[in-house]
Design a protein around this motif. Structure first.
Motif, PDB file in Angstrom:
ATOM      1  N   GLN A  22     -26.122 -31.833 -68.874  1.00 55.43           N
ATOM      2  CA  GLN A  22     -27.028 -32.080 -67.772  1.00 55.43           C
ATOM      3  C   GLN A  22     -28.460 -32.213 -68.275  1.00 55.43           C
ATOM      4  O   GLN A  22     -28.798 -31.783 -69.362  1.00 55.43           O
ATOM      5  CB  GLN A  22     -26.963 -30.927 -66.765  1.00 55.43           C
ATOM      6  CG  GLN A  22     -25.648 -30.844 -66.008  1.00 55.43           C
ATOM      7  CD  GLN A  22     -25.660 -29.681 -65.030  1.00 55.43           C
ATOM      8  OE1 GLN A  22     -25.332 -28.561 -65.394  1.00 55.43           O
ATOM      9  NE2 GLN A  22     -26.053 -29.950 -63.810  1.00 55.43           N
ATOM     10  N   SER A  23     -29.313 -32.840 -67.450  1.00 53.71           N
ATOM     11  CA  SER A  23     -30.745 -32.875 -67.707  1.00 53.71           C
ATOM     12  C   SER A  23     -31.472 -32.552 -66.415  1.00 53.71           C
ATOM     13  O   SER A  23     -30.962 -32.831 -65.321  1.00 53.71           O
ATOM     14  CB  SER A  23     -31.181 -34.241 -68.248  1.00 53.71           C
ATOM     15  OG  SER A  23     -30.935 -35.254 -67.293  1.00 53.71           O
ATOM     16  N   SER A 281     -33.130 -23.589 -77.275  1.00 47.54           N
ATOM     17  CA  SER A 281     -33.274 -24.400 -76.064  1.00 47.54           C
ATOM     18  C   SER A 281     -31.964 -25.088 -75.740  1.00 47.54           C
ATOM     19  O   SER A 281     -31.371 -25.774 -76.579  1.00 47.54           O
ATOM     20  CB  SER A 281     -34.370 -25.458 -76.242  1.00 47.54           C
ATOM     21  OG  SER A 281     -35.647 -24.866 -76.354  1.00 47.54           O
ATOM     22  N   SER A 282     -31.500 -24.896 -74.505  1.00 54.01           N
ATOM     23  CA  SER A 282     -30.361 -25.623 -73.951  1.00 54.01           C
ATOM     24  C   SER A 282     -30.901 -26.542 -72.858  1.00 54.01           C
ATOM     25  O   SER A 282     -32.097 -26.506 -72.546  1.00 54.01           O
ATOM     26  CB  SER A 282     -29.354 -24.635 -73.371  1.00 54.01           C
ATOM     27  OG  SER A 282     -29.858 -24.066 -72.164  1.00 54.01           O
ATOM     28  N   PRO A 283     -30.060 -27.379 -72.238  1.00 53.31           N
ATOM     29  CA  PRO A 283     -30.574 -28.184 -71.119  1.00 53.31           C
ATOM     30  C   PRO A 283     -31.195 -27.343 -70.012  1.00 53.31           C
ATOM     31  O   PRO A 283     -32.112 -27.792 -69.328  1.00 53.31           O
ATOM     32  CB  PRO A 283     -29.325 -28.910 -70.624  1.00 53.31           C
ATOM     33  CG  PRO A 283     -28.450 -29.040 -71.828  1.00 53.31           C
ATOM     34  CD  PRO A 283     -28.673 -27.763 -72.585  1.00 53.31           C
ATOM     35  N   TYR A 313     -38.243 -20.129 -70.269  1.00 54.07           N
ATOM     36  CA  TYR A 313     -38.381 -21.208 -69.287  1.00 54.07           C
ATOM     37  C   TYR A 313     -37.018 -21.586 -68.708  1.00 54.07           C
ATOM     38  O   TYR A 313     -36.011 -21.590 -69.429  1.00 54.07           O
ATOM     39  CB  TYR A 313     -39.029 -22.444 -69.934  1.00 54.07           C
ATOM     40  CG  TYR A 313     -40.414 -22.183 -70.447  1.00 54.07           C
ATOM     41  CD1 TYR A 313     -41.487 -22.028 -69.576  1.00 54.07           C
ATOM     42  CD2 TYR A 313     -40.658 -22.044 -71.815  1.00 54.07           C
ATOM     43  CE1 TYR A 313     -42.769 -21.782 -70.036  1.00 54.07           C
ATOM     44  CE2 TYR A 313     -41.928 -21.786 -72.284  1.00 54.07           C
ATOM     45  CZ  TYR A 313     -42.973 -21.652 -71.390  1.00 54.07           C
ATOM     46  OH  TYR A 313     -44.235 -21.390 -71.874  1.00 54.07           O
ATOM     47  N   TYR A 314     -37.018 -21.904 -67.429  1.00 56.38           N
ATOM     48  CA  TYR A 314     -35.815 -22.293 -66.694  1.00 56.38           C
ATOM     49  C   TYR A 314     -36.039 -23.690 -66.122  1.00 56.38           C
ATOM     50  O   TYR A 314     -37.082 -23.967 -65.513  1.00 56.38           O
ATOM     51  CB  TYR A 314     -35.535 -21.293 -65.580  1.00 56.38           C
ATOM     52  CG  TYR A 314     -34.418 -21.678 -64.646  1.00 56.38           C
ATOM     53  CD1 TYR A 314     -33.084 -21.532 -65.028  1.00 56.38           C
ATOM     54  CD2 TYR A 314     -34.686 -22.183 -63.374  1.00 56.38           C
ATOM     55  CE1 TYR A 314     -32.053 -21.882 -64.179  1.00 56.38           C
ATOM     56  CE2 TYR A 314     -33.657 -22.539 -62.519  1.00 56.38           C
ATOM     57  CZ  TYR A 314     -32.345 -22.386 -62.915  1.00 56.38           C
ATOM     58  OH  TYR A 314     -31.324 -22.742 -62.061  1.00 56.38           O
ATOM     59  N   ARG A 315     -35.052 -24.570 -66.274  1.00 55.51           N
ATOM     60  CA  ARG A 315     -35.175 -25.945 -65.816  1.00 55.51           C
ATOM     61  C   ARG A 315     -34.259 -26.218 -64.625  1.00 55.51           C
ATOM     62  O   ARG A 315     -33.144 -25.691 -64.543  1.00 55.51           O
ATOM     63  CB  ARG A 315     -34.851 -26.897 -66.979  1.00 55.51           C
ATOM     64  CG  ARG A 315     -35.974 -26.908 -68.006  1.00 55.51           C
ATOM     65  CD  ARG A 315     -35.637 -27.730 -69.235  1.00 55.51           C
ATOM     66  NE  ARG A 315     -34.830 -26.982 -70.217  1.00 55.51           N
ATOM     67  CZ  ARG A 315     -35.327 -26.145 -71.099  1.00 55.51           C
ATOM     68  NH1 ARG A 315     -36.631 -25.889 -71.138  1.00 55.51           N
ATOM     69  NH2 ARG A 315     -34.549 -25.541 -71.975  1.00 55.51           N
ATOM     70  N   PHE A 316     -34.744 -27.068 -63.740  1.00 53.85           N
ATOM     71  CA  PHE A 316     -34.019 -27.336 -62.483  1.00 53.85           C
ATOM     72  C   PHE A 316     -34.456 -28.677 -61.921  1.00 53.85           C
ATOM     73  O   PHE A 316     -35.442 -29.266 -62.347  1.00 53.85           O
ATOM     74  CB  PHE A 316     -34.304 -26.206 -61.466  1.00 53.85           C
ATOM     75  CG  PHE A 316     -35.753 -26.053 -61.122  1.00 53.85           C
ATOM     76  CD1 PHE A 316     -36.288 -26.664 -59.983  1.00 53.85           C
ATOM     77  CD2 PHE A 316     -36.616 -25.323 -61.938  1.00 53.85           C
ATOM     78  CE1 PHE A 316     -37.634 -26.521 -59.662  1.00 53.85           C
ATOM     79  CE2 PHE A 316     -37.956 -25.184 -61.619  1.00 53.85           C
ATOM     80  CZ  PHE A 316     -38.476 -25.775 -60.482  1.00 53.85           C
ATOM     81  N   ASP A 317     -33.714 -29.148 -60.905  1.00 56.44           N
ATOM     82  CA  ASP A 317     -34.074 -30.369 -60.176  1.00 56.44           C
ATOM     83  C   ASP A 317     -34.630 -30.048 -58.804  1.00 56.44           C
ATOM     84  O   ASP A 317     -35.346 -30.832 -58.234  1.00 56.44           O
ATOM     85  CB  ASP A 317     -32.875 -31.293 -60.024  1.00 56.44           C
ATOM     86  CG  ASP A 317     -32.623 -32.116 -61.285  1.00 56.44           C
ATOM     87  OD1 ASP A 317     -33.594 -32.359 -62.025  1.00 56.44           O
ATOM     88  OD2 ASP A 317     -31.465 -32.496 -61.524  1.00 56.44           O
TER      89      ASP A 317
END
Length: 317
Positions: A22-23, A281-283, A313-317
């Motif tokens: 995922q991205s 770092s993962s996606p 850091y946490y990534r999301f849409d």
């Protein structure tokens, strides 16, 4: 402290398995600096820093051909400084001023296909009691059970500020198996609080991605990604030696316009900084732990200083 770091790293690794392939286009997280992370029993000079960041990747389909990504960022942070000890009631024995800096900022980063990164940023902030640094340090010490503080009545006075900065990173070389690379880094700061220029190098070894897809440059997020990453996940060690020329530092020298602070010092203009760290770092997640080693910064009896930094850091849409 070591057990806590291992636990955080293991948790990030486990949770990251749910985001295979995922991205995400948004990122939120924090960085915490403190000399206690090095377990040396020290609480001095640059004693604590806390920064919150939100980043958003713009639609990459709308960028010109030479650009890989463009990332917008907003942030807020606080830096706290004190003499060799936070208990320094005698101003004649202080070897660095009590000082704080509170700011909010915005930045834009451009990532080229040829792996160069250019970042422009602006910060609006304040020093002095308005920075809430005395309250912040007192809250931290009371919560953890540290010693009583004394000497903040001699802190650097209030001064509203604006600071501009520019940073440039450029890949120099990378091994054929994509396990090591070397990049040039340079920066310039100009404003009413910090004025400095510096240059150095970033060396990475391990499972690394391009500079436009890497946790090293805060560019894991993407929006209609153009170029696939080398690795689904990064895990690398890095070193960042940097030589700095310090022109002005209001947390040491006081206001550049009307210095009425009770305790100030001159600055050491040439400062060398060495950062060593580990980045995963993962996606979905980034975890970074770094150690900073700095030479003497203040024209007093204060020596060089070391501190640790934890970023998540946490990534999301």
């Amino acid at each position: 402290m070591k057990n806590k770091l291992y636990l955080i790293f293991a948790l990030c690794t486990i949770l990251a398995n749910s985001s295979k392939g995922q991205s995400f286009k948004n990122e939120f997280g924090f960085r915490s600096d403190n000399d206690s992370y090095l377990a040396q029993g020290s609480d001095m000079y640059y004693t604590n820093g806390l920064y919150i960041h939100f980043r958003h990747a713009t639609n990459q389909e709308h960028l010109k051909q030479s650009l890989e990504k463009k990332i917008f960022e907003i942030s807020a942070g606080q830096k706290i400084f004190n003499p060799r000890s936070g208990y320094s009631p005698d101003p004649d024995r202080q070897d660095r001023p009590f000082a704080g800096y509170l700011y909010a900022g915005a930045a834009m980063s451009w990532y080229s296909k040829k792996e160069s990164v250019f970042k422009m940023a602006v910060e609006l902030g304040t020093t002095g009691p308005n920075s809430l640094s005395q309250s912040g340090q007192e809250l931290l010490h009371n919560t953890i059970g540290f010693y009583e503080l004394a000497g903040w009545e001699y802190q650097i006075k209030n001064e509203n500020s604006i600071n501009l900065s520019a940073q440039y990173t450029k890949l120099i070389s990378r091994s054929e198996d994509n396990t090591t690379d070397l990049s040039f880094e340079g920066y310039a700061n100009a404003g009413t609080i910090f004025n400095a220029v510096g240059a150095g190098f970033l060396f990475r070894i391990g499972r690394i991605n391009q500079l436009f897809n890497s946790g090293a440059t805060n560019s894991v997020i993407s929006n209609q990604q153009k170029t696939s990453s080398f690795m689904p996940r990064e895990l690398f060690f890095y070193t960042r030696p940097q030589l700095n020329y310090i022109i002005y530092d209001a947390t040491v020298q006081g206001s550049m316009f009307n210095n009425d602070s009770p305790v100030t010092f001159g600055i050491q203009p040439i400062v060398f900084e060495q950062k060593l760290g580990l980045n995963y770092s993962s996606p979905r997640f980034t975890f970074d732990f770094g150690v900073y080693l700095r030479t003497k910064e203040v024209r007093s009896r204060a020596p060089g200083h070391q501190f640790g930094a934890i970023s998540m850091y946490y990534r999301f849409d």
